[in-house]
Structures are given as C-alpha cells and as structure tokens.
Write an enzyme that holds these catalytic residues in place. Structure first.
Site, PDB file in Angstrom:
ATOM      1  N   GLU A 279      97.396 -66.934  69.200  1.00  0.00           N
ATOM      2  CA  GLU A 279      97.964 -67.247  67.878  1.00  0.00           C
ATOM      3  C   GLU A 279      97.532 -66.184  66.894  1.00  0.00           C
ATOM      4  O   GLU A 279      96.578 -66.349  66.135  1.00  0.00           O
ATOM      5  CB  GLU A 279      97.525 -68.632  67.388  1.00  0.00           C
ATOM      6  CG  GLU A 279      98.246 -69.030  66.099  1.00  0.00           C
ATOM      7  CD  GLU A 279      97.705 -70.273  65.438  1.00  0.00           C
ATOM      8  OE1 GLU A 279      97.470 -70.224  64.210  1.00  0.00           O
ATOM      9  OE2 GLU A 279      97.512 -71.290  66.121  1.00  0.00           O
TER      10      GLU A 279
ATOM     11  N   PHE B  42     107.661 -64.248  54.626  1.00  0.00           N
ATOM     12  CA  PHE B  42     106.347 -64.471  54.020  1.00  0.00           C
ATOM     13  C   PHE B  42     105.922 -63.291  53.148  1.00  0.00           C
ATOM     14  O   PHE B  42     106.043 -62.131  53.544  1.00  0.00           O
ATOM     15  CB  PHE B  42     105.312 -64.680  55.118  1.00  0.00           C
ATOM     16  CG  PHE B  42     103.901 -64.851  54.616  1.00  0.00           C
ATOM     17  CD1 PHE B  42     103.506 -66.030  54.008  1.00  0.00           C
ATOM     18  CD2 PHE B  42     102.974 -63.828  54.753  1.00  0.00           C
ATOM     19  CE1 PHE B  42     102.204 -66.195  53.560  1.00  0.00           C
ATOM     20  CE2 PHE B  42     101.670 -63.983  54.302  1.00  0.00           C
ATOM     21  CZ  PHE B  42     101.293 -65.170  53.697  1.00  0.00           C
TER      22      PHE B  42
ATOM     23  N   HIS C 128     103.453 -74.246  65.169  1.00  0.00           N
ATOM     24  CA  HIS C 128     102.476 -73.696  64.216  1.00  0.00           C
ATOM     25  C   HIS C 128     102.668 -74.331  62.847  1.00  0.00           C
ATOM     26  O   HIS C 128     103.793 -74.701  62.478  1.00  0.00           O
ATOM     27  CB  HIS C 128     102.676 -72.170  64.142  1.00  0.00           C
ATOM     28  CG  HIS C 128     101.681 -71.469  63.291  1.00  0.00           C
ATOM     29  ND1 HIS C 128     101.807 -71.395  61.915  1.00  0.00           N
ATOM     30  CD2 HIS C 128     100.551 -70.799  63.604  1.00  0.00           C
ATOM     31  CE1 HIS C 128     100.788 -70.699  61.419  1.00  0.00           C
ATOM     32  NE2 HIS C 128     100.013 -70.349  62.421  1.00  0.00           N
TER      33      HIS C 128
ATOM     34  N   ASP D 259      93.546 -66.454  65.374  1.00  0.00           N
ATOM     35  CA  ASP D 259      94.306 -66.679  64.132  1.00  0.00           C
ATOM     36  C   ASP D 259      94.167 -65.493  63.179  1.00  0.00           C
ATOM     37  O   ASP D 259      94.108 -65.649  61.965  1.00  0.00           O
ATOM     38  CB  ASP D 259      93.893 -67.973  63.441  1.00  0.00           C
ATOM     39  CG  ASP D 259      95.000 -68.536  62.541  1.00  0.00           C
ATOM     40  OD1 ASP D 259      96.081 -67.917  62.476  1.00  0.00           O
ATOM     41  OD2 ASP D 259      94.787 -69.593  61.918  1.00  0.00           O
TER      42      ASP D 259
END
Length: 382
Positions: A8, A22, A171, A296
C-alpha cells in the site's frame, strides 16, 4: 529482514489537479506529512527507491493516491482520471519492473465500464498486479451520493475481477460533504486517519462479505490496510452479533463466519499501523496467512515502518512467520508478482535468504545462537 514486499504505497500523476485528482495541500500544509508530500508522491525512482534500498524493501506495489476516481462524482471525469492514471502507472513501473508494480485505478460509476477498464489494463498494458478502490464512489450532482460495491449490480465487476485473478485493495478516502457536515463538523481531527477512514472502510468490507459477494465469486480476493481497519480487534463481537435468526435475509453463507474468509479471500496489511500488540491480536484472530507487510508511504515513513518490522516484530515472531508476513503471503495473494508470471520475477525466499534466523555468515560468524561474539566478556551493543 531483507527482501520485504510493500503493497500500500501511494503515487500521483503530475497533472492530477487538472483531472480532479488529489492535491497534497488539501490534506495538510507542506512539511506536516513527511516533508514535501507532493514531491514524495510524484517520485518513484529517486528518493523512494533509495530509501527502499536502505531499509531492505525489495519491491513496492504502487497505487494512485486516494481518493482517485472515487472522489469524482462526474462519471466522465472519473473514467478519464482512471484511464490517464493507468496509462502513466504502467509506463512508470515498467521503467524498473523488478522493483515496482501497480494497482489498476477504476471509476465505479458503471460496473460494466469498470470491468472493461480492468480488462484493458490487465491484457493490453504491463505492470499491473491488482486493483485499488478507494472505498465508495462519489456520485450525484452535489457529490453526496455514495455507491457501494455490495449492491448486486456490481456482480459484473466482481465476475471480471475473479476471472482475471485480480485482487482488490479497498483503501480509505474522505467522507462526502454531507457526511462531513453531519458527523465530523467540529471534530475534523477524527474524520481522517484517526477514526473516520477505518470506520467507513470496515463497514464497506463487511457489507461486501455479508452481501454474499465472496460466496458468489469464491476466487475473489479482498485486501484492506492499516492492520485490518479495526476488524481483527472486533472480530469476536462481529461474528457473535451477526445472529442468523435476527438477520435471516443476510446473503452471506449461513454456515460461515466473517473470520472464515480471512486467509483465503480476505487479507490485511500492516500499512501505517506499526503496533506489535495490534499485529499479535490480528495473528491470533485471523492467522498469519492473512497478514502482509506494508508501509503507507509517503504518508508514513519507510525507515519507521521497517525499523518496527525488522527490529521489534523480528524479536517477537518466529522466522517463518516473519518472512510469510514480510514477503511470502504477498506472492500468494498477488500471483502476478511471481517468477515466470510476468515482468517482476519475484520468488519465494527462505528465512536465511531474507537474513532472518539460521546461521549468520557475517564477519566469519557461523554458529547459531552466538549472541555475544566474545566468549568471555559481555560486549556492549553499539
């Protein structure tokens, strides 16, 4: 541990803002999350790769940063963002396919279109090993409609994911404007990673399971991060309270519990949740075979996540379980990573190959259990 695989790990495209994707400044001011979050998201082959080398991470599976297409209520805009991101992802990871792979981004406005885009990426592009869905799909003129994939209309998508053997990573993402106003106003500090992300994703995952999706498509694999988004800790109560007499219309198989899906169809990663106590809880509730290492990045630190796993977890688990979580399970779930199945060529490794347990050959030391190199004096660890 050497040769870890991380699953991830976020990435962004340079023109994300123009496509409705984003924007790093929308989450936190520059410098709050790991220095320059925007630059870290764009980078793959420089700082990111250097830190992987320094911390024993052999391979990263990248995904377009959340919310991706799920954040776009406009159907055409979401589909365009997904297509552009997928094309650029393939190009980026194939510059170094022995270190990187990608997850397919999809608009989920139209389940059939999502399936077709997945087929395009799987069959016509190179470098993809699974799918990333950032929780629910925003829809509606005001962006407040939430599309969830436990609805039977999404069976056409799940059928495609099963046929292609494409694991689906669910997610977190931010809430809709309406939910933000009603639930999180005045407590915005709880709306994201602290609480809101997990609460929304665990509801969605449990919704998919209890809707019988995994029973209708028994080869589908689902993955969630952050040590299971609170589910392992609550698993006793979840299974206990899914009373079949009280909920006779629940479509999940009547002879199964939620816990029965873990390790075969449902998996978790350690992304952003570097707690040994939480890991041991997860291992007890869902089994080592259901857990995979992740970081992450760049929302979390590569060194921080790896020091936790290599120095703290390593001293807690046996060598075989450490290597299963750090590497082996990822190769079983994401089969396209494996040697001979594509451009990535990863193989299963023993604990010794990952520098865990066994005989150590450094500095001429070949005796197992030689904790202190001097026979007669206790040496101080530098």
């Amino acid at each position: 541990m050497l040769n870890k695989i991380a699953l991830e790990e976020a990435w962004n495209i340079p023109d994300a803002a123009s496509l409705g994707g984003f924007q790093p400044g929308s989450l936190a001011p520059k410098g709050v999350i790991g220095g320059d979050l925007g630059a870290n998201l764009l980078d793959i082959h420089e700082t990111r790769l250097q830190q992987m080398d320094e911390n024993g991470v052999e391979f990263m599976v990248l995904s377009l940063v959340s919310p991706g297409p799920q954040g776009l209520a406009n159907k055409a805009g979401a589909e365009k963002l997904a297509q552009v991101a997928n094309d650029k992802m393939s190009e980026a990871v194939m510059k170094n396919p022995t270190r990187f792979a990608g997850l397919v981004s999809l608009s989920m406005h139209d389940p059939a279109q999502a399936g077709e885009e997945l087929k395009r990426c799987w069959n016509e592009l190179v470098g993809f090993v699974g799918v990333i869905l950032n929780d629910f799909q925003s829809a509606g003129t005001d962006g407040n409609t939430m599309l969830f994939y436990d609805d039977p209309i999404y069976d056409i998508f799940w059928k495609t994911a099963e046929e292609l053997n494409a694991p689906v990573y669910i997610h977190p993402r931010s809430a809709t404007p309406e939910i933000t106003e009603k639930m999180w106003k005045g407590r915005e500090h709880l709306a994201f990673s602290t609480l809101g992300y997990a609460n929304r994703v665990n509801m969605h995952l449990l919704g998919i399971i209890t809707a019988g999706v995994l029973d209708r498509f028994p080869m589908v694999k689902l993955v969630v991060g952050h040590m299971g988004e609170h589910i392992p800790y609550d698993l006793y109560r979840i299974d206990h309270k899914l009373n079949r007499a009280r909920f006779p219309q629940m479509r999940m198989r009547k002879d199964k519990l939620i816990r029965d899906y873990f390790g075969t169809q449902v998996f978790i990663t350690t992304s952003g949740h570097f707690s040994t106590a939480a890991l041991l809880c997860a291992m007890t509730e869902i089994g080592t075979e259901a857990i995979m290492f992740s970081i992450d990045y760049p929302f979390e630190s590569i060194p921080n996540g790896c020091v936790w796993f290599d120095e703290h977890v390593k001293d807690t688990l046996n060598a075989r379980d450490l290597v299963r979580i750090g590497r082996g399970n990822a190769l079983k779930v994401y089969e396209r990573l494996r040697e001979g199945n594509g451009p990535h060529g990863l193989k299963e490794m023993t604990a010794a190959e990952c520098d865990v347990g066994g005989l150590r050959m450094k500095d001429g030391e070949v005796e197992f259990g030689l904790y202190n190199k001097d026979w007669s004096r206790r040496l101080v660890k530098q």
